[in-house]
Design a protein around this motif. Structure first.
Motif, PDB file in Angstrom:
ATOM      1  N   GLN A   1       0.779  -1.252  -0.217  1.00 10.10           N
ATOM      2  CA  GLN A   1       0.037  -0.049   0.113  1.00 10.10           C
ATOM      3  C   GLN A   1       0.758   1.174  -0.085  1.00 10.10           C
ATOM      4  N   VAL A   2       0.674   2.184  -1.062  1.00 10.10           N
ATOM      5  CA  VAL A   2       1.339   3.321  -1.052  1.00 10.10           C
ATOM      6  C   VAL A   2       0.943   4.143  -0.235  1.00 10.10           C
ATOM      7  N   GLN A   3       1.912   5.124   0.696  1.00 11.02           N
ATOM      8  CA  GLN A   3       1.827   5.887   1.583  1.00 11.02           C
ATOM      9  C   GLN A   3       2.440   7.310   1.232  1.00 11.02           C
ATOM     10  N   LEU A   4       1.760   8.385   1.758  1.00 11.66           N
ATOM     11  CA  LEU A   4       2.513   9.662   1.294  1.00 11.66           C
ATOM     12  C   LEU A   4       2.328  10.508   2.529  1.00 11.66           C
ATOM     13  N   VAL A   5       3.760  11.050   2.875  1.00 12.75           N
ATOM     14  CA  VAL A   5       3.958  11.518   4.116  1.00 12.75           C
ATOM     15  C   VAL A   5       4.386  12.899   3.867  1.00 12.75           C
ATOM     16  N   GLU A   6       3.722  14.146   4.216  1.00 14.72           N
ATOM     17  CA  GLU A   6       4.107  15.431   4.054  1.00 14.72           C
ATOM     18  C   GLU A   6       4.969  16.032   5.083  1.00 14.72           C
ATOM     19  N   SER A   7       5.679  17.056   4.634  1.00 17.85           N
ATOM     20  CA  SER A   7       6.530  17.700   5.911  1.00 17.85           C
ATOM     21  C   SER A   7       6.825  18.863   5.427  1.00 17.85           C
ATOM     22  N   GLY A   8       7.145  20.082   6.372  1.00 19.72           N
ATOM     23  CA  GLY A   8       7.872  20.986   5.920  1.00 19.72           C
ATOM     24  C   GLY A   8       6.800  22.382   6.322  1.00 19.72           C
TER      25      GLY A   8
ATOM     26  N   ARG B   1       8.926  25.320   2.304  1.00 19.00           N
ATOM     27  CA  ARG B   1       8.977  24.391   1.391  1.00 19.00           C
ATOM     28  C   ARG B   1       8.132  23.100   1.785  1.00 19.00           C
ATOM     29  N   LEU B   2       6.971  22.684   1.305  1.00 21.22           N
ATOM     30  CA  LEU B   2       6.618  21.327   1.723  1.00 21.22           C
ATOM     31  C   LEU B   2       7.161  20.254   0.664  1.00 21.22           C
ATOM     32  N   SER B   3       7.263  19.115   1.494  1.00 25.24           N
ATOM     33  CA  SER B   3       7.525  18.158   0.828  1.00 25.24           C
ATOM     34  C   SER B   3       6.444  16.712   0.941  1.00 25.24           C
ATOM     35  N   CYS B   4       6.466  15.909  -0.097  1.00 23.06           N
ATOM     36  CA  CYS B   4       6.025  14.816   0.101  1.00 23.06           C
ATOM     37  C   CYS B   4       6.576  13.449  -0.400  1.00 23.06           C
ATOM     38  N   THR B   5       6.674  12.877   0.535  1.00 18.24           N
ATOM     39  CA  THR B   5       7.551  11.748   0.088  1.00 18.24           C
ATOM     40  C   THR B   5       6.576  10.355   0.205  1.00 18.24           C
ATOM     41  N   ALA B   6       6.872   9.438  -0.945  1.00 21.33           N
ATOM     42  CA  ALA B   6       5.890   8.498  -1.211  1.00 21.33           C
ATOM     43  C   ALA B   6       6.580   7.292  -1.053  1.00 21.33           C
ATOM     44  N   SER B   7       6.164   6.119  -0.482  1.00 22.26           N
ATOM     45  CA  SER B   7       6.574   4.660  -0.274  1.00 22.26           C
ATOM     46  C   SER B   7       6.234   3.938  -1.574  1.00 22.26           C
TER      47      SER B   7
END
Length: 126
Positions: free
Chosen positions: A1-8, A19-25
């Motif tokens: 299952q893909v997950q998205l995690v925002e930060s920033g 600057r916001l980031s969104c990292t995907a698994s």
């Protein structure tokens, strides 16, 4: 299952930048259009910016055009939102989202997307 995690996200003064980031698994990030939405208390979730699967095409809402820039690095499975000249009305929870179908353009409605991050708070205040 893909997950998205925002930060920033965070607190910034009017006129400032974040600057916001969104990292995907997972390994399919580069196959999908992505977008940023935002939602303020008591308001509907609204489209902020979208980007095609390969980064070749982008679009921003009129309210942020010229101030916000969306980009992506598929090698890093990461989506970005550079926000400059921030205004108090930009205060919201910001979400990244992945399109339902591969290799399609972005959409401006939430129903175009099926995977969402948990959101990151951006507060613009002096």
């Amino acid at each position: 299952q893909v997950q998205l995690v925002e930060s920033g996200g965070g607190l910034v003064q009017p006129g400032g930048s974040l600057r916001l980031s969104c990292t995907a698994s997972g390994r399919t990030f580069g196959n999908y259009a992505m977008a940023w939405f935002r939602q303020a208390p008591g308001k509907e979730r609204e489209f902020v910016a979208g980007i095609s699967w390969n980064g070749g095409s982008t679009s921003c809402a009129d309210s942020v055009k010229g101030r916000f820039t969306i980009s992506r690095d598929n090698a890093k499975n990461t989506l970005y939102l550079q926000m400059n000249s921030l205004k108090p009305e930009d205060t919201s929870v910001y979400y990244c989202a992945r399109a339902r179908s591969m290799a399609t353009a972005w959409g401006t409605t939430p129903s175009w997307y099926d995977i969402w991050g948990q959101g990151t708070q951006v507060t613009v205040s002096s």
